[in-house]
Design a protein around this motif. Structure first.
Motif, PDB file in Angstrom:
ATOM      1  N   THR A 131       3.187 -15.980   5.857  1.00  0.00           N
ATOM      2  CA  THR A 131       1.761 -16.227   6.002  1.00  0.00           C
ATOM      3  C   THR A 131       1.453 -17.389   6.943  1.00  0.00           C
ATOM      4  O   THR A 131       0.377 -17.426   7.542  1.00  0.00           O
ATOM      5  N   LYS A 132       2.386 -18.331   7.078  1.00  0.00           N
ATOM      6  CA  LYS A 132       2.105 -19.491   7.926  1.00  0.00           C
ATOM      7  C   LYS A 132       1.902 -19.111   9.389  1.00  0.00           C
ATOM      8  O   LYS A 132       1.292 -19.872  10.148  1.00  0.00           O
ATOM      9  N   SER A 133       2.385 -17.950   9.805  1.00  0.00           N
ATOM     10  CA  SER A 133       2.201 -17.521  11.189  1.00  0.00           C
ATOM     11  C   SER A 133       0.735 -17.265  11.510  1.00  0.00           C
ATOM     12  O   SER A 133       0.278 -17.522  12.615  1.00  0.00           O
ATOM     13  N   SER A 134       0.001 -16.737  10.536  1.00  0.00           N
ATOM     14  CA  SER A 134      -1.442 -16.540  10.667  1.00  0.00           C
ATOM     15  C   SER A 134      -1.986 -16.192   9.289  1.00  0.00           C
ATOM     16  O   SER A 134      -1.642 -15.158   8.727  1.00  0.00           O
ATOM     17  N   HIS A 135      -2.816 -17.079   8.753  1.00  0.00           N
ATOM     18  CA  HIS A 135      -3.340 -16.900   7.402  1.00  0.00           C
ATOM     19  C   HIS A 135      -4.622 -16.065   7.351  1.00  0.00           C
ATOM     20  O   HIS A 135      -5.144 -15.813   6.260  1.00  0.00           O
ATOM     21  N   PHE A 136      -5.132 -15.620   8.473  1.00  0.00           N
ATOM     22  CA  PHE A 136      -6.453 -15.005   8.507  1.00  0.00           C
ATOM     23  C   PHE A 136      -6.519 -13.743   7.644  1.00  0.00           C
ATOM     24  O   PHE A 136      -5.556 -12.978   7.549  1.00  0.00           O
ATOM     25  N   ASN A 137      -7.691 -13.534   7.049  1.00  0.00           N
ATOM     26  CA  ASN A 137      -7.912 -12.389   6.180  1.00  0.00           C
ATOM     27  C   ASN A 137      -7.670 -11.071   6.909  1.00  0.00           C
ATOM     28  O   ASN A 137      -7.053 -10.143   6.358  1.00  0.00           O
ATOM     29  N   HIS A 138      -8.138 -10.974   8.167  1.00  0.00           N
ATOM     30  CA  HIS A 138      -7.948  -9.708   8.889  1.00  0.00           C
ATOM     31  C   HIS A 138      -6.483  -9.424   9.159  1.00  0.00           C
ATOM     32  O   HIS A 138      -6.062  -8.272   9.215  1.00  0.00           O
ATOM     33  N   VAL A 139      -5.679 -10.477   9.314  1.00  0.00           N
ATOM     34  CA  VAL A 139      -4.239 -10.297   9.524  1.00  0.00           C
ATOM     35  C   VAL A 139      -3.572  -9.834   8.238  1.00  0.00           C
ATOM     36  O   VAL A 139      -2.811  -8.848   8.225  1.00  0.00           O
ATOM     37  N   LEU A 140      -3.834 -10.522   7.118  1.00  0.00           N
ATOM     38  CA  LEU A 140      -3.209 -10.146   5.848  1.00  0.00           C
ATOM     39  C   LEU A 140      -3.647  -8.751   5.412  1.00  0.00           C
ATOM     40  O   LEU A 140      -2.836  -7.992   4.860  1.00  0.00           O
ATOM     41  N   ASN A 141      -4.898  -8.385   5.657  1.00  0.00           N
ATOM     42  CA  ASN A 141      -5.345  -7.036   5.306  1.00  0.00           C
ATOM     43  C   ASN A 141      -4.557  -5.976   6.067  1.00  0.00           C
ATOM     44  O   ASN A 141      -4.152  -4.949   5.506  1.00  0.00           O
ATOM     45  N   GLU A 142      -4.332  -6.231   7.353  1.00  0.00           N
ATOM     46  CA  GLU A 142      -3.558  -5.277   8.157  1.00  0.00           C
ATOM     47  C   GLU A 142      -2.100  -5.248   7.712  1.00  0.00           C
ATOM     48  O   GLU A 142      -1.496  -4.172   7.574  1.00  0.00           O
ATOM     49  N   VAL A 143      -1.524  -6.413   7.482  1.00  0.00           N
ATOM     50  CA  VAL A 143      -0.130  -6.501   7.034  1.00  0.00           C
ATOM     51  C   VAL A 143       0.074  -5.713   5.743  1.00  0.00           C
ATOM     52  O   VAL A 143       1.009  -4.902   5.620  1.00  0.00           O
ATOM     53  N   LEU A 144      -0.806  -5.942   4.778  1.00  0.00           N
ATOM     54  CA  LEU A 144      -0.606  -5.380   3.444  1.00  0.00           C
ATOM     55  C   LEU A 144      -0.955  -3.901   3.359  1.00  0.00           C
ATOM     56  O   LEU A 144      -0.766  -3.275   2.312  1.00  0.00           O
ATOM     57  N   ASN A 145      -1.444  -3.317   4.445  1.00  0.00           N
ATOM     58  CA  ASN A 145      -1.620  -1.863   4.502  1.00  0.00           C
ATOM     59  C   ASN A 145      -0.290  -1.133   4.606  1.00  0.00           C
ATOM     60  O   ASN A 145      -0.265   0.104   4.555  1.00  0.00           O
ATOM     61  N   ASN A 146       0.796  -1.880   4.771  1.00  0.00           N
ATOM     62  CA  ASN A 146       2.088  -1.275   5.099  1.00  0.00           C
ATOM     63  C   ASN A 146       3.144  -1.455   4.014  1.00  0.00           C
ATOM     64  O   ASN A 146       4.336  -1.364   4.282  1.00  0.00           O
ATOM     65  N   GLU A 147       2.707  -1.701   2.776  1.00  0.00           N
ATOM     66  CA  GLU A 147       3.618  -1.821   1.624  1.00  0.00           C
ATOM     67  C   GLU A 147       4.716  -2.837   1.895  1.00  0.00           C
ATOM     68  O   GLU A 147       5.910  -2.527   1.826  1.00  0.00           O
ATOM     69  N   VAL A 148       4.302  -4.053   2.203  1.00  0.00           N
ATOM     70  CA  VAL A 148       5.254  -5.128   2.446  1.00  0.00           C
ATOM     71  C   VAL A 148       4.983  -6.265   1.462  1.00  0.00           C
ATOM     72  O   VAL A 148       4.055  -6.215   0.654  1.00  0.00           O
ATOM     73  N   HIS A 149       5.795  -7.292   1.555  1.00  0.00           N
ATOM     74  CA  HIS A 149       5.725  -8.441   0.669  1.00  0.00           C
ATOM     75  C   HIS A 149       5.412  -9.679   1.511  1.00  0.00           C
ATOM     76  O   HIS A 149       5.328  -9.598   2.740  1.00  0.00           O
ATOM     77  N   ILE A 150       5.210 -10.810   0.863  1.00  0.00           N
ATOM     78  CA  ILE A 150       4.836 -11.996   1.626  1.00  0.00           C
ATOM     79  C   ILE A 150       5.671 -13.210   1.230  1.00  0.00           C
ATOM     80  O   ILE A 150       6.238 -13.280   0.128  1.00  0.00           O
ATOM     81  N   GLU A 151       5.714 -14.149   2.151  1.00  0.00           N
ATOM     82  CA  GLU A 151       6.395 -15.430   1.934  1.00  0.00           C
ATOM     83  C   GLU A 151       5.382 -16.541   2.159  1.00  0.00           C
ATOM     84  O   GLU A 151       4.636 -16.517   3.133  1.00  0.00           O
ATOM     85  N   THR A 152       5.335 -17.488   1.219  1.00  0.00           N
ATOM     86  CA  THR A 152       4.388 -18.590   1.302  1.00  0.00           C
ATOM     87  C   THR A 152       5.104 -19.896   1.625  1.00  0.00           C
ATOM     88  O   THR A 152       6.319 -20.005   1.473  1.00  0.00           O
ATOM     89  N   SER A 153       4.309 -20.892   2.047  1.00  0.00           N
ATOM     90  CA  SER A 153       4.896 -22.158   2.484  1.00  0.00           C
ATOM     91  C   SER A 153       4.290 -23.384   1.825  1.00  0.00           C
ATOM     92  O   SER A 153       4.867 -24.457   1.887  1.00  0.00           O
ATOM     93  N   SER A 154       3.094 -23.233   1.246  1.00  0.00           N
ATOM     94  CA  SER A 154       2.442 -24.413   0.677  1.00  0.00           C
ATOM     95  C   SER A 154       1.446 -23.988  -0.396  1.00  0.00           C
ATOM     96  O   SER A 154       1.214 -22.797  -0.628  1.00  0.00           O
TER      97      SER A 154
END
Length: 482
Positions: free
Chosen positions: A83-106
């Motif tokens: 997520t640290k690469s780009s936290h924007f809502n439009h980015v995460l919405n697109e990412v999560l359309n693809n059945e993937v997982h996430i890594e957080t940093s803070s």
């Protein structure tokens, strides 16, 4: 004699390429008519082409599926987005359309996770890998997420204190990973990463703090290379050292079933970019298979954490050349209508290079130039294109506007540049456009944020409230009074 800009590109690179082509003398990026974009929204501007995010995610999934099938690998593969690469809502919405997982940093990453869970984008079975050095707020947020039922949240232990801190806030049993403090490349100013626990200390750490702890289960070993996954002796040597730790741990820890090979894939930074992703994945899977077979331990499930690879190639920035300054016999400075320091901070901070191409006038004669930003800082410039050691652009003409684009800028630049906040020399942040495709494949455009105004910046600086504040009686207190 070939003197046009298009001749220069044809002589230097294979062109057109998958994402770049020409419509007459105008550049297109993934079929986006960039000159039309400028005419509609003006300059400077930034844009995000959302379909490229899903494309890269699914390419990586395909490459890993192929390698797993080729080598008869018994483990599963899980794609995580950093997520640290780009936290924007439009980015995460697109990412999560693809059945993937996430890594957080803070800490605040967890608040984003909770928002996405409420919207249904993140499910209880989505892995949330919590990296980074964890202090009170991050620990508290991780504990809240797990206590509320997200059992696939895996904190990655970064130091010896974190396990006790997590145990204090998590009510029931929980799983953890351990991050390996890998050795850095010889060119670094230090030998070992500040993140994680050293190779030699991981097994003793497990035996002393986890093995007999009924509340904690070791699930994952996390291996991260700062310079990314590259085909060089340094990377392969560090991977083999990691695998030695994995097989030692696996023999004494049956719950350990996952290996996180953090460190991202490179992204295209030049028209001459050449990287064999499938070969690298094949060889990584092969090396893990061999090491585990020799040690007679089960192969791990594979997790990757791709940030720049996921979102980097979706972004671009467009500027207009405002003016040309001839400073001496050799140096011509083309001044852009924004700042490199504020809009593409990696070009200034770490000397990063992006693909640079003109948007229009490809059939004009070219010249060698330097590019300067609007701030009064001497470091606000961009002076060499990757693999060309110089910048060549169509010749500056006062009566013929020239627009230039920097491409594959979608990772880190907004957060490092302080999106929505103060900018160096108060140069306003440019407008940002989201570009997508509808069900029919037609391009759609949305203005995500407009260019900053003077009022935006004055408000941050406290000037807009100064008149009201002056009318109020202010009480000054000292520290001892408080």
């Amino acid at each position: 004699m070939n003197t046009k800009y298009i001749d220069l590109i044809d002589q230097t690179y294979y062109f057109p390429q998958e994402e770049f082509n020409l419509d007459g003398e105008f550049l297109q990026f993934h079929g986006i008519p960039l000159n039309d974009l400028v005419e509609k929204y003006g300059s400077p501007l930034k844009f995000t082409y959302l379909p490229k995010i899903s494309q890269n995610i699914n390419l990586a999934k395909k490459w890993f599926a192929s390698a797993i099938d080729k080598h008869g690998y018994k483990g599963k593969y899980h794609y995580c987005y950093c997520t640290k690469s780009s936290h924007f809502n439009h980015v995460l919405n697109e990412v999560l359309n693809n059945e993937v997982h996430i890594e957080t940093s803070s800490a605040f990453d967890i608040n984003i996770v909770e928002k996405l869970k409420k919207s249904g984008k993140i499910k209880n079975n989505t892995y949330v890998i919590c990296n980074g050095f964890k202090r009170e707020q991050y620990i508290e947020n991780i504990g809240r997420l797990i206590n509320e039922g997200h059992q696939n949240c895996i904190p990655i232990i970064d130091n010896y204190e974190e396990l006790d801190l997590l145990s204090d806030v998590i009510n029931d049993d929980f799983q953890v990973g351990i991050r390996i403090a890998s050795e850095e490349e010889p060119k670094f100013e230090f030998y070992t990463s500040r993140l994680g626990i050293g190779y030699k200390n991981i097994v003793p750490f497990y035996e002393n703090q986890i093995k007999d702890n009924d509340k904690v289960e070791l699930k994952m070993l996390h291996f991260f290379i700062n310079t990314g996954i590259r085909d060089n002796s340094y990377y392969w040597n560090e991977l083999l050292k990691c695998l030695k730790v994995y097989v030692r741990l696996r023999k004494i820890c049956p719950s350990l079933d996952s290996l996180n090979i953090g460190g991202g894939f490179p992204i295209k930074n030049s028209l001459a970019f050449d990287y064999d992703y499938q070969y690298m994945i094949d060889e990584i899977i092969n090396q893990i298979n061999i090491a585990c077979k020799e040690a007679d331990v089960p192969v791990p499930n594979i997790f990757t954490e791709f940030g720049s690879f996921t979102v980097g190639e979706s972004g671009g920035a467009i500027y207009e050349i405002l003016y040309q300054k001839q400073q001496n016999d050799r140096e011509k400075w083309n001044m852009i209508d924004s700042s490199f320091i504020t809009t593409l901070p990696d070009t200034w901070a770490i000397n990063k290079r992006f693909i640079l191409l003109p948007i229009n006038r490809w059939k004009d004669e070219y010249e060698r130039v330097l590019l300067g930003g609007l701030t009064c800082d001497s470091d606000d410039y961009y002076n060499s294109e990757q693999n060309m050691n110089a910048i060549y652009l169509p010749k500056f003409k006062r009566d013929r506007p020239l627009y230039i684009g920097f491409f594959n800028t979608g990772a880190y630049q907004e957060t490092i540049g302080g999106f929505g906040g103060l900018q160096h020399c108060l140069i306003p942040q440019p407008k940002h456009i989201l570009i997508d495709r509808d069900a029919n494949g037609e391009l759609t455009y949305e203005l995500f944020s407009d260019q900053q105004t003077a009022d935006d910046l004055l408000g941050i600086l406290g000037y807009n409230g100064s008149e009201q504040a002056s009318k109020k009686t202010k009480k000054k207190v000292t520290l001892d009074q408080e």
